[in-house]
Each structure stands twice: as C-alpha cells, then as structure tokens.
Design a protein around this motif. Structure first.
Motif, PDB file in Angstrom:
ATOM      1  N   ASN A 183       0.857  -1.183   0.000  1.00 30.69           N
ATOM      2  CA  ASN A 183       0.000   0.000   0.000  1.00 30.69           C
ATOM      3  C   ASN A 183       0.893   1.233   0.000  1.00 30.69           C
ATOM      4  O   ASN A 183       1.524   1.567   1.006  1.00 30.69           O
ATOM      5  N   VAL A 184       0.955   1.892  -1.160  1.00 28.49           N
ATOM      6  CA  VAL A 184       1.783   3.091  -1.289  1.00 28.49           C
ATOM      7  C   VAL A 184       0.982   4.360  -1.026  1.00 28.49           C
ATOM      8  O   VAL A 184       1.517   5.468  -1.193  1.00 28.49           O
ATOM      9  N   GLY A 185      -0.276   4.218  -0.623  1.00 30.95           N
ATOM     10  CA  GLY A 185      -1.089   5.384  -0.321  1.00 30.95           C
ATOM     11  C   GLY A 185      -0.939   5.821   1.120  1.00 30.95           C
ATOM     12  O   GLY A 185      -0.179   5.250   1.906  1.00 30.95           O
ATOM     13  N   SER A 186      -1.702   6.820   1.460  1.00 34.26           N
ATOM     14  CA  SER A 186      -1.648   7.365   2.820  1.00 34.26           C
ATOM     15  C   SER A 186      -2.751   6.844   3.710  1.00 34.26           C
ATOM     16  O   SER A 186      -2.785   7.142   4.906  1.00 34.26           O
ATOM     17  N   THR A 187      -3.681   6.056   3.144  1.00 29.08           N
ATOM     18  CA  THR A 187      -4.788   5.500   3.921  1.00 29.08           C
ATOM     19  C   THR A 187      -4.776   3.983   3.786  1.00 29.08           C
ATOM     20  O   THR A 187      -4.346   3.446   2.761  1.00 29.08           O
ATOM     21  N   PRO A 188      -5.227   3.255   4.797  1.00 32.10           N
ATOM     22  CA  PRO A 188      -5.253   1.794   4.703  1.00 32.10           C
ATOM     23  C   PRO A 188      -6.313   1.307   3.724  1.00 32.10           C
ATOM     24  O   PRO A 188      -7.353   1.954   3.538  1.00 32.10           O
ATOM     25  N   ALA A 189      -6.036   0.188   3.087  1.00 29.75           N
ATOM     26  CA  ALA A 189      -6.982  -0.434   2.153  1.00 29.75           C
ATOM     27  C   ALA A 189      -7.710  -1.545   2.897  1.00 29.75           C
ATOM     28  O   ALA A 189      -7.109  -2.558   3.249  1.00 29.75           O
ATOM     29  N   ARG A 190      -9.002  -1.337   3.135  1.00 30.71           N
ATOM     30  CA  ARG A 190      -9.807  -2.294   3.890  1.00 30.71           C
ATOM     31  C   ARG A 190     -10.674  -3.092   2.924  1.00 30.71           C
ATOM     32  O   ARG A 190     -11.441  -2.524   2.144  1.00 30.71           O
ATOM     33  N   ASP A 191     -10.577  -4.410   3.030  1.00 27.45           N
ATOM     34  CA  ASP A 191     -11.350  -5.340   2.197  1.00 27.45           C
ATOM     35  C   ASP A 191     -11.310  -4.931   0.727  1.00 27.45           C
ATOM     36  O   ASP A 191     -12.349  -4.652   0.116  1.00 27.45           O
ATOM     37  N   PRO A 192     -10.135  -4.861   0.134  1.00 24.91           N
ATOM     38  CA  PRO A 192     -10.052  -4.414  -1.271  1.00 24.91           C
ATOM     39  C   PRO A 192     -10.727  -5.423  -2.201  1.00 24.91           C
ATOM     40  O   PRO A 192     -10.715  -6.629  -1.972  1.00 24.91           O
ATOM     41  N   VAL A 193     -11.306  -4.896  -3.258  1.00 27.51           N
ATOM     42  CA  VAL A 193     -11.989  -5.706  -4.263  1.00 27.51           C
ATOM     43  C   VAL A 193     -11.111  -5.741  -5.515  1.00 27.51           C
ATOM     44  O   VAL A 193     -10.871  -4.704  -6.140  1.00 27.51           O
ATOM     45  N   PHE A 194     -10.634  -6.922  -5.867  1.00 28.44           N
ATOM     46  CA  PHE A 194      -9.804  -7.114  -7.053  1.00 28.44           C
ATOM     47  C   PHE A 194     -10.655  -7.685  -8.184  1.00 28.44           C
ATOM     48  O   PHE A 194     -11.757  -8.201  -7.972  1.00 28.44           O
ATOM     49  N   GLU A 195     -10.109  -7.599  -9.370  1.00 31.37           N
ATOM     50  CA  GLU A 195     -10.714  -8.212 -10.547  1.00 31.37           C
ATOM     51  C   GLU A 195      -9.719  -9.199 -11.128  1.00 31.37           C
ATOM     52  O   GLU A 195      -8.590  -8.833 -11.452  1.00 31.37           O
ATOM     53  N   VAL A 196     -10.151 -10.460 -11.247  1.00 35.31           N
ATOM     54  CA  VAL A 196      -9.318 -11.525 -11.797  1.00 35.31           C
ATOM     55  C   VAL A 196      -9.877 -11.898 -13.157  1.00 35.31           C
ATOM     56  O   VAL A 196     -11.070 -12.224 -13.281  1.00 35.31           O
TER      57      VAL A 196
END
Length: 359
Positions: free
Chosen positions: A173-186
């Motif tokens: 995570n290179v952002g400034s906020t945490p990523a909670r339950d991220p949704v990916f596309e496969v």
C-alpha cells in the motif's frame, strides 16, 4: 590582545554557519493564462516561470481537473515548448474540448529530467460540466513480487472438470490510507480473446506503507485446455499477469473411445439375442401337427371301421418284431400277416429222408 581575539572568534564563528545552514528557497514552477474562459477553436496564451532552463514541456487542456491522468486531456491538440535560460516560456495553445467534462485545467508537465507539473484553472465555453468523481479512500496498491499460481488438478480435471488454482501475489500500500477489504478483478484470457473479468474481494486490511500476501481463487470453465493468461486488476489498473498452461482432459477422449466400442457391441449382443429368440426351431411344423412322442395307434377294430366306412379293406394288424441279432442287423425283416404267421407250437416241416444214391 589574545584573549580578546579568541572571544571575538567564538562570537563571530557561528554566524556564517547559521547563514549557510538556512535552506535556499527555490520558486515552484507555475503557469499563467491570458484568459480564464474561451470557446472551442479559440487561442489561449500560456506563460510560465520557475522552470528549469532548457526543459521540454507539454501543454494540455484536461477535464475533471485531470483526476484520471492524461486520458482526460485533449492530447491531439496539445503543444510542446522549451523553457529559456531563465526558466520561463510563452506559448499559444489552441482551445479544444477534452474527452471529460469540466471543471477543466491547463496542465503543464516536463518531458525530460526531473518530473515537475503545474495546473491553472480554465473553462471551455459550451463544454459539459459534471461533478468530480469521489476520491478513492481505499489506498493505492502495487505489486511488490511476481505473482504465482498454487495448487494442483485432481482426477476429475482429467475427465473435464473445471481447473482451479490460487493466485498468490504480494502487494504494498503506497497510499496514505489503509486499504480495507479491497476488491480485485481476476481475468482469464485464452489466445487472442479478451479477458473475462470476475470480482474477488479479499477480506483484510493492508495498512499504509505496509505489504501483504494475498490469495485469490481462479477457475476455468469445464473442459478448458491450452495456454491461458491470468490477470489481476485493482482500481481499473492491471497489476500483474501470470501465464497458465492447462493440459488436455484425456479422460474425456478415452470415454468417447470406449463409448464407440461398447455401444455397438451391446447393440450387436441385443440383436443376436432377439434373433435367437424369434427364429424357428427344428421340427416346429411337426410339433404343431402331431406332438413328438405321442403316436396314434390304430387298433384292428378301428381299422375295420375305417375300412367299412371308406369302402376299403382294413389292413392287417402288425405284430411286434423281434430285435435283430448283432450279426444280422443289416438283413431285412420279414413281415407276416395273422393267417400266415408261423405258430409257436407247430414244428417246422422237415424234408423226408432220401435214400442213398437218389437225387
């Protein structure tokens, strides 16, 4: 005089050091516009200052404050300019409608050297205006290690069952906020066909500035075989791609071969059983007229009655015949009538003795 000189040096010595430690203020690059609003087909003059000398810049008109990058800019109508020795420039820019709605900006960015950008608000007359998209607070994820596919195929896959794997990837995570339950596309693609995307939500949180190992399930359709490409997308950006070679389901081929052999053999056996059931048996016609083993014996009375009725002579009854001897099996047996049969008590006639010398 020496103590005075030493004291004076101690007092004046920190002054140059403090002066040299003060940071030098470098002016930030900026641009100015000759007009704040213009219609399509007009001309706009852009003036810049504070840039590095001799730097190549690009000037673009972008929609939605360039939130989506250069995809929101009128790239075909952009201009290039090189800064002067003092880091300033002046360039005429044609007014064009960007592919995204306003609010719009004039964007200036360096092409070579260290990256530097500057924006100035601008309104394209007659161009649609729409609210800015909501800023994503889910963090920015990037792939830190090459992805890999884990797992193996079972016996059912050899017979055409869907192949399944786990896509394992390490993201940061290179952002400034945490990523909670991220949704990916496969997505999975085969040959020249476009990927078929499916959403996969990962349960967990990737803190800002940290990395995390993520596992996502991947499944192919039933009977799929050949070279496939598994892609991972997050936030509309493809993060990683991993090739996947799937073997041919030979069990399906073996099944069809056995089916082509067993079915004709079964049909042949059934047909032979039906033919064996319905074909005529030897002596079937005789069985219908007179059953085997049931001989109709005619008594003399019956025979006489039948003769009187038909006007014919009744045949003489036949007597039982003795079984032939072994040595005389081929000789024909004589038939006798009741009146000519030899009597059991009467001796057979003998020839009279002949005298000696008679013929």
């Amino acid at each position: 005089m020496s103590p005075f000189i030493v004291l004076l040096c101690l007092v004046l010595l920190p002054v140059p050091a403090a002066a040299s430690a003060a940071p030098r203020t470098v002016p930030a690059p900026r641009i100015q516009l000759s007009a704040q609003e213009a219609g399509k087909g007009g001309t706009l003059t852009v003036t810049g200052s504070g840039w590095r000398p001799g730097t190549l810049l690009t000037l673009l008109i972008c929609g939605q404050n360039m939130i989506g990058g250069t995809n929101a800019c009128a790239n075909g109508d952009g201009r290039a300019v090189t800064t002067g020795p003092d880091g300033s420039f002046r360039k005429a820019l044609p007014v064009a409608e960007p592919p995204k709605p306003c609010p719009c900006v004039v964007h200036a960015a360096t092409v070579t050297g260290a990256p530097a950008t500057a924006d100035a608000p601008f309104t394209v007359a007659g161009h649609p205006v729409a609210p800015l998209p909501r800023e994503d607070r889910g963090g920015r994820l990037s792939v830190l290690a090459p992805p890999r596919l884990e797992g193996s195929s079972g016996l059912l896959t050899w017979f055409g069952a869907p192949a399944r794997r786990r896509l394992v990837v390490t993201v940061g995570n290179v952002g400034s906020t945490p990523a909670r339950d991220p949704v990916f596309e496969v997505g999975t693609s085969h040959g020249v066909f476009a990927p078929q995307w499916e959403e996969r939500q990962w349960q967990g949180t990737v803190p800002a500035g940290r990395k995390q190992r993520i596992e996502l399930p991947v499944e192919l359709p039933a009977g799929a075989h050949g070279d496939y490409l598994v892609s991972l997308k997050y936030g509309g950006k493809v993060l990683a791609e991993q090739p996947w070679g799937v073997g041919r389901p030979w069990g399906v081929t073996l099944f069809w071969i056995l089916l082509c052999v067993v079915v004709p053999a079964a049909v042949f056996r059934i047909g032979m059983a039906v033919v064996d059931r319905v074909r005529p048996r030897p002596g079937a016609a005789r069985t219908k007229s007179r059953p085997w083993g049931r001989a109709v014996a005619r008594t003399p009375r019956r025979a006489a009655a039948a003769g009187r009725h038909r006007g014919a002579r009744a045949p003489a009854p036949r007597t039982a015949e003795p079984a032939p001897a072994d040595g005389d099996a081929a000789a024909p047996l004589p038939w006798f009538t009741p009146d000519t049969a030899p009597s059991a008590t009467t001796a057979p006639p003998t020839d009279p003795p002949t005298s000696k010398g008679s013929t």
